[in-house]
Design a protein around this motif. Structure first.
Motif, PDB file in Angstrom:
ATOM      1  N   ASP A 164       0.819  -1.219   0.000  1.00 23.40           N
ATOM      2  CA  ASP A 164       0.000   0.000   0.000  1.00 23.40           C
ATOM      3  C   ASP A 164       0.854   1.272   0.000  1.00 23.40           C
ATOM      4  N   PRO A 198      -6.158  -5.061  -3.796  1.00 20.35           N
ATOM      5  CA  PRO A 198      -6.781  -5.491  -5.052  1.00 20.35           C
ATOM      6  C   PRO A 198      -6.274  -6.872  -5.451  1.00 20.35           C
ATOM      7  N   GLU A 209      -4.886  -8.155  -8.024  1.00 19.17           N
ATOM      8  CA  GLU A 209      -3.578  -8.322  -8.649  1.00 19.17           C
ATOM      9  C   GLU A 209      -2.442  -8.267  -7.635  1.00 19.17           C
ATOM     10  N   HIS A 210      -2.633  -7.515  -6.560  1.00 17.52           N
ATOM     11  CA  HIS A 210      -1.603  -7.445  -5.527  1.00 17.52           C
ATOM     12  C   HIS A 210      -1.596  -8.709  -4.670  1.00 17.52           C
ATOM     13  N   ASN A 257     -13.006  -9.622   1.990  1.00 20.34           N
ATOM     14  CA  ASN A 257     -11.546  -9.699   2.071  1.00 20.34           C
ATOM     15  C   ASN A 257     -11.080 -11.147   2.181  1.00 20.34           C
TER      16      ASN A 257
END
Length: 259
Positions: free
Chosen positions: A52, A86, A88-89, A157
């Protein structure tokens, strides 16, 4: 020795779910490693904030920060903001840490929101703020700034992370504290940490934490009942979904309302 992961133990929250306490417990074991505090890039030696705050610094920066001098030790990163990364992370995290143990501590959504707001009030006003928090524009700004809904979207999440880490550890904050000794023993065992390897000093540190030691506690700033009722409504669906789908039981929120 070739390391499979950059980070071996990854705790993704929840924020105000005793992540600092658990980090301190695990950090007492001789086979774990906390990266050196590198503020303001990191938050102490606990939260690397790679995905982040520091993602643009690159993987080599993260690897240099987190990798222990002794490659046999388990590296740790406890950053609650990772919970709502997200997709992709999260996929990148899996590629970099394919066999990491991922921990997600869930707390009564309303109680977690109250604690988060009190933390933000401390940062904003300091310890001596005595005026109760009212249901007004200032309160709604605090709700937005503390990202109540993002941190509290437990099932959303969890599902995103379980796509990559189906065996991740999901803990109930209340179970965690109702029997700390048993919880710590289970977590050590799940992480492959042998308590027999701990020296006397390390064991004493863990015992103090088990016996009620705190690492971080929000100030008990007063809140109007209207604020509590708003937070109850805001978090009600998440609470019901967790109790239904994860068979978790939460009591903190009701205690706050009835206290």
């Amino acid at each position: 020795m070739t390391r499979e992961n950059i980070t071996d133990i990854l705790c993704i929250g929840c924020q105000k779910g005793s992540t600092s306490w658990l980090h301190s417990v695990l950090n007492s074991h001789p086979m774990t490693h906390s990266f050196p505090s590198s503020g303001p890039l990191t938050s102490t030696d606990k939260e690397a904030h790679f995905w982040d705050w520091n993602h643009e610094r690159g993987v080599d920066w993260y690897r240099t920060l987190v990798t222990p001098p002794n490659p046999a030790k388990l590296s740790m990163d406890f950053t609650p903001e990772y919970a709502f990364l997200p997709a992709e992370h999260i996929a990148e995290c899996k590629a970099l840490n394919p066999t990491a143990k991922v921990i997600y501590i869930l707390r009564d959504p309303m109680a977690r929101a109250v604690s988060a707001l009190r933390m933000h009030m401390l940062w904003r006003y300091g310890k001596d703020h005595a005026e109760p928090l009212h249901h007004d524009d200032e309160f709604l700004t605090l709700v937005r700034n503390s990202r109540i809904t993002l941190h509290g979207a437990f099932l959303q999440n969890l599902r995103a992370w379980q796509k990559h880490y189906p065996d991740m550890m999901v803990l109930n904050y209340e179970d965690f504290h109702n029997d700390r000794a048993a919880s710590v023993a289970r977590i050590f065992a799940a992480l492959g940490l042998d308590t027999n390897e701990m020296d006397e000093g390390s064991q004493r540190r863990v015992d103090r934490l088990i016996d009620g030691g705190r690492v971080w506690e929000s100030e008990k700033f007063p809140m109007d009942r209207s604020v509590l009722m708003f937070l109850q409504g805001l978090t009600w669906r998440v609470r019901q979904a967790c109790e239904s789908e994860l068979t978790m039981r939460f009591a903190e929120g009701e205690q706050l309302l009835n206290g």
